[in-house]
Each structure stands twice: as C-alpha cells, then as structure tokens.
Design a protein around this motif. Structure first.
Motif, mmCIF file in Angstrom:
data_model
loop_
_atom_site.group_PDB
_atom_site.id
_atom_site.type_symbol
_atom_site.label_atom_id
_atom_site.label_comp_id
_atom_site.label_asym_id
_atom_site.label_seq_id
_atom_site.Cartn_x
_atom_site.Cartn_y
_atom_site.Cartn_z
ATOM 1 N N ILE A 119 0.148 -3.428 -7.391
ATOM 2 C CA ILE A 119 -0.180 -1.960 -6.955
ATOM 3 C C ILE A 119 0.173 -2.413 -5.296
ATOM 4 O O ILE A 119 -0.418 -3.238 -4.783
ATOM 5 C CB ILE A 119 -1.764 -1.796 -6.991
ATOM 6 C CG1 ILE A 119 -1.968 -1.743 -8.539
ATOM 7 C CG2 ILE A 119 -1.960 -0.347 -6.416
ATOM 8 C CD1 ILE A 119 -1.353 -0.779 -9.398
ATOM 9 N N LEU A 120 0.866 -1.399 -4.726
ATOM 10 C CA LEU A 120 1.165 -1.496 -3.423
ATOM 11 C C LEU A 120 0.408 -0.319 -2.709
ATOM 12 O O LEU A 120 0.321 0.671 -3.202
ATOM 13 C CB LEU A 120 2.626 -1.318 -3.143
ATOM 14 C CG LEU A 120 3.509 -2.565 -3.165
ATOM 15 C CD1 LEU A 120 3.462 -3.607 -2.041
ATOM 16 C CD2 LEU A 120 3.732 -3.310 -4.451
ATOM 17 N N SER A 121 0.071 -0.754 -1.353
ATOM 18 C CA SER A 121 -0.894 0.299 -0.496
ATOM 19 C C SER A 121 -0.698 -0.039 1.063
ATOM 20 O O SER A 121 -0.570 -1.096 1.110
ATOM 21 C CB SER A 121 -2.254 0.241 -0.899
ATOM 22 O OG SER A 121 -3.057 1.336 -0.342
ATOM 23 N N GLY A 122 -0.701 0.974 1.771
ATOM 24 C CA GLY A 122 -0.362 0.908 2.953
ATOM 25 C C GLY A 122 -0.593 2.274 3.560
ATOM 26 O O GLY A 122 -0.327 3.341 3.087
ATOM 27 N N MET A 123 -0.775 2.478 4.876
ATOM 28 C CA MET A 123 -0.813 3.683 5.542
ATOM 29 C C MET A 123 0.066 3.932 6.515
ATOM 30 O O MET A 123 0.683 2.950 6.908
ATOM 31 C CB MET A 123 -2.417 3.980 6.257
ATOM 32 C CG MET A 123 -2.570 5.058 6.625
ATOM 33 S SD MET A 123 -2.941 6.205 5.138
ATOM 34 C CE MET A 123 -3.432 7.828 5.852
ATOM 35 N N GLY A 124 0.813 5.219 6.727
ATOM 36 C CA GLY A 124 1.674 5.149 7.791
ATOM 37 C C GLY A 124 3.206 4.597 7.209
ATOM 38 O O GLY A 124 3.661 4.549 6.171
ATOM 39 N N LYS A 125 3.619 4.158 8.271
ATOM 40 C CA LYS A 125 4.916 3.347 8.152
ATOM 41 C C LYS A 125 4.738 2.310 7.006
ATOM 42 O O LYS A 125 5.728 1.871 6.298
ATOM 43 C CB LYS A 125 5.562 2.610 9.547
ATOM 44 C CG LYS A 125 5.737 3.648 10.562
ATOM 45 C CD LYS A 125 6.632 4.847 10.341
ATOM 46 C CE LYS A 125 6.807 5.666 11.489
ATOM 47 N NZ LYS A 125 5.714 6.487 11.754
ATOM 48 N N SER A 126 3.665 1.640 7.257
ATOM 49 C CA SER A 126 3.504 0.518 6.093
ATOM 50 C C SER A 126 3.386 1.021 4.786
ATOM 51 O O SER A 126 3.873 0.402 3.912
ATOM 52 C CB SER A 126 2.029 -0.101 6.343
ATOM 53 O OG SER A 126 2.068 -0.879 7.707
ATOM 54 N N GLY A 127 2.973 2.170 4.733
ATOM 55 C CA GLY A 127 2.989 3.006 3.309
ATOM 56 C C GLY A 127 4.341 3.357 2.881
ATOM 57 O O GLY A 127 4.790 2.879 1.789
ATOM 58 N N HIS A 128 5.167 3.587 3.924
ATOM 59 C CA HIS A 128 6.805 3.727 3.401
ATOM 60 C C HIS A 128 7.120 2.737 3.070
ATOM 61 O O HIS A 128 8.128 2.701 1.805
ATOM 62 C CB HIS A 128 7.458 4.362 4.542
ATOM 63 C CG HIS A 128 6.913 5.997 5.052
ATOM 64 N ND1 HIS A 128 6.456 6.877 4.036
ATOM 65 C CD2 HIS A 128 6.710 6.209 6.521
ATOM 66 C CE1 HIS A 128 6.118 7.732 4.791
ATOM 67 N NE2 HIS A 128 6.260 7.567 6.047
ATOM 68 N N ILE A 129 7.109 1.491 3.580
ATOM 69 C CA ILE A 129 7.705 0.156 3.291
ATOM 70 C C ILE A 129 7.069 -0.264 1.949
ATOM 71 O O ILE A 129 7.611 -0.769 1.011
ATOM 72 C CB ILE A 129 7.121 -0.882 4.329
ATOM 73 C CG1 ILE A 129 8.121 -0.438 5.754
ATOM 74 C CG2 ILE A 129 7.816 -2.138 3.791
ATOM 75 C CD1 ILE A 129 9.439 -0.442 5.522
#
Length: 327
Positions: A55-65
């Motif tokens: 599972i990948l997770s991140g917010m903003g630009k980190s989310g796009h990556i």
C-alpha cells in the motif's frame, strides 16, 4: 528635466533553466545511487516475503509519486495500490489488512494527514516502510524500515517547489520495484500479462499467438516434383514452402528467390534440389519482437516455427507482425 532610465532585467533563457534543473536532479540521483539507504535490502526482502499487497500513501506531490510507484510495482508482479491519507481517515483504512505492507512517503516526515494511517498500522502491527529526508521525523520513528533520502537542494530557483526531492523519491521507488522484480525473476512473458494492450503488449507477444498453423502450412517432401511444390506454395499464399524429411522435420525452405535462381531447370527438379537447406526458424514460445529481429537480420519476410523435434508447426510472416504492432 532629467530623464529617468530603468535597467532592463536580465532574462534567463528557458533552455538554461531546463539544463540547470536536469543537472541538479541528475547529480542528486547519482548521489543517491552511491548512498542507498541502509534498509534498502531489508525493504526488498520484506516485500518479497509479504503475504498481502503493498500500500502506497502520501500527501500532495508525495502522493503523486506514490501513485506512480504503486503502478510500477503492480505492473512488475507485486500487487500494489495507492491509498490517499485523507480518504483513509474517512473509511479507506479498511482497505489495508494485517497481511499488507505500507510504504508511506513524506519529504518532511511530519505530514499531518498521515497520522491516522500510521496509528492504524501501529495498532494492527502492519509493517511500514518510511520514505523521508528526515530520519528523526514522526514518520521515520514510526516506520519499521527507513529509506532515508539525502537532504539535497531543490532544483527550483527559489528552493521551495518539490523538484529534486520528488525526483529522488521516484528514483528510489523505481529502484525498489526493479530490485523486487529481479529477485522474483520476473520475465517478459509475465510482464506481458499485465500489459496486454498497445504496442508494448504486441512486442511481448509470443510467436505462437501470431503464426499460421494447421492445414494452412505449405509443406512438401524432399522428393516432391517442383510442379507440385509450386502449386502448394501458390495455394497457401505465404510465398514460401517448407521441405521436410521422412521423419517430418524441416530441412529446407523454397522461396520466390529460390524459384528465380533455378528458373532454367526448375521443372525438372525436386523440392529437395531447389530448397535452401538449414533454414532459419524459431520456437513457438519465442517473443515476437525477437522473431522480427531475426527476420530483419536474415533478410527474410517469413519463417517457419518448429517444435523441439524440428517439425514445423506454423509460419510467421513479417506482415503479420506489422499488423499486430510488433514493430
């Protein structure tokens, strides 16, 4: 009255800006390649041993990556998907099971929206691989394994827009996915299973999927008169005729070129006397792109497909490969 003059601002050429950005980011990637995080091998092994999904997770630009890394993992044999941290706090945490592994991305390691997801992982003992440039951040302290990024200058002239940092994260994600893929011995035929459409899928198609087989095969024996061999070639319409021995193995091929080269004595010859011996052939499981490369190298427009015993089971034409989008 004195005239006032204003200095014309110096403008930077767009190509100069582009070159500077690419050089900064390129050097950053080289730096990372020389100093991979200490937990990198352990992270690869954790993914290989995982019973569930990544599972990948991140917010903003980190989310796009994160979305891109999830897509790369999924297309190379590791079930993976992205969970938005804000949506996770409103019910999507139920998508994550105790069998899964979470890769959580935050450049600062202090992204507020990740709090509920990290707490959930700690509660249910779900392993977390943290990616951040701050090893002492909240994210990295909560992580099971830490993939710490080097704290390098952003390529943005203001030093604020995520540029170098996102490039490093993406590069590290690609490195992780490829390392896992190679450890799994993921082969082209597996890759095609996840890419059945488009040109990539066509290039990874097997010869057996594109060849002509069955009653359409133009085959004659060594002692077949050329008059009969020409009829067989004309009837099947492939421009070639295979010549087989008594055991049914392919020993020669007659092409239009062979007919022209033997025109003065053609009708008095047998197929074995006119055929080009030891013809180029491929196995049914050969990747179509490899077969096209072989045809180009040998300057032929069609070839026979043979089984392990050397018996012809199909004909593959360059035209068929072109139509399927292999080249």
């Amino acid at each position: 009255m004195p005239s006032s003059t204003s200095a014309t601002p110096t403008r930077i050429r767009p190509t100069d800006s582009a070159a500077r950005v690419l050089e900064i980011e390129g050097e950053a990637l080289k730096f990372l390649a020389r100093r991979l995080p200490a937990d990198f091998d352990a992270a690869v092994q954790m993914i290989l041993n995982g019973r569930g999904r990544v599972i990948l997770s991140g917010m903003g630009k980190s989310g796009h990556i994160g979305r891109k890394i999830a897509a790369t993992l999924a297309s190379t044999g590791t079930p993976a998907f992205f969970v938005h941290p804000a949506e996770a706090s409103h019910g999507d945490l139920g998508m994550i099971t105790p069998d899964d592994i979470c890769i959580v991305i935050s450049n600062s390691g202090e992204t507020t929206e990740l709090g509920d997801l990290l707490a959930y992982c700690l509660r249910f003992e779900i392993p977390v691989i943290g990616i951040s440039k701050r090893d002492d951040s909240t994210l990295m302290r909560a992580a099971t394994l830490r993939l710490t990024l080097p704290d390098l200058e952003e390529a943005c002239s203001l030093g604020m827009a995520p540029t170098t940092s996102t490039t490093l994260t993406l590069g590290l994600g690609d490195a992780l996915a490829v390392a896992v893929m190679e450890q799994r011995e993921f082969r082209p035929e597996h890759f095609r299973s996840f890419h059945p459409g488009g040109r990539l899928g066509a290039r990874l198609a097997k010869v057996t999927q594109l060849m002509h087989s069955g009653d359409t095969l133009p085959l004659v024996g060594l002692d077949t008169p050329m008059a009969e061999a020409i009829l067989t070639m004309s009837r099947c319409g492939f421009g070639i005729t295979g010549v087989t021995d008594a055991a049914g193995a392919l020993v020669g091929v007659i092409s239009d070129g062979d007919l022209r080269r033997n025109m003065d004595r053609l009708m008095s010859c047998t197929a074995g006397q006119v055929a080009t011996r030891s013809p180029v052939s491929v196995a049914p499981e050969t990747v179509a792109a490899e077969a096209v490369s072989l045809m180009n190298k040998r300057k032929v427009y069609a070839l026979f497909v043979v089984d392990d015993g050397g018996k012809p089971v199909g004909v593959l034409r360059l035209h068929d490969c072109l139509r399927a989008g292999v080249v």
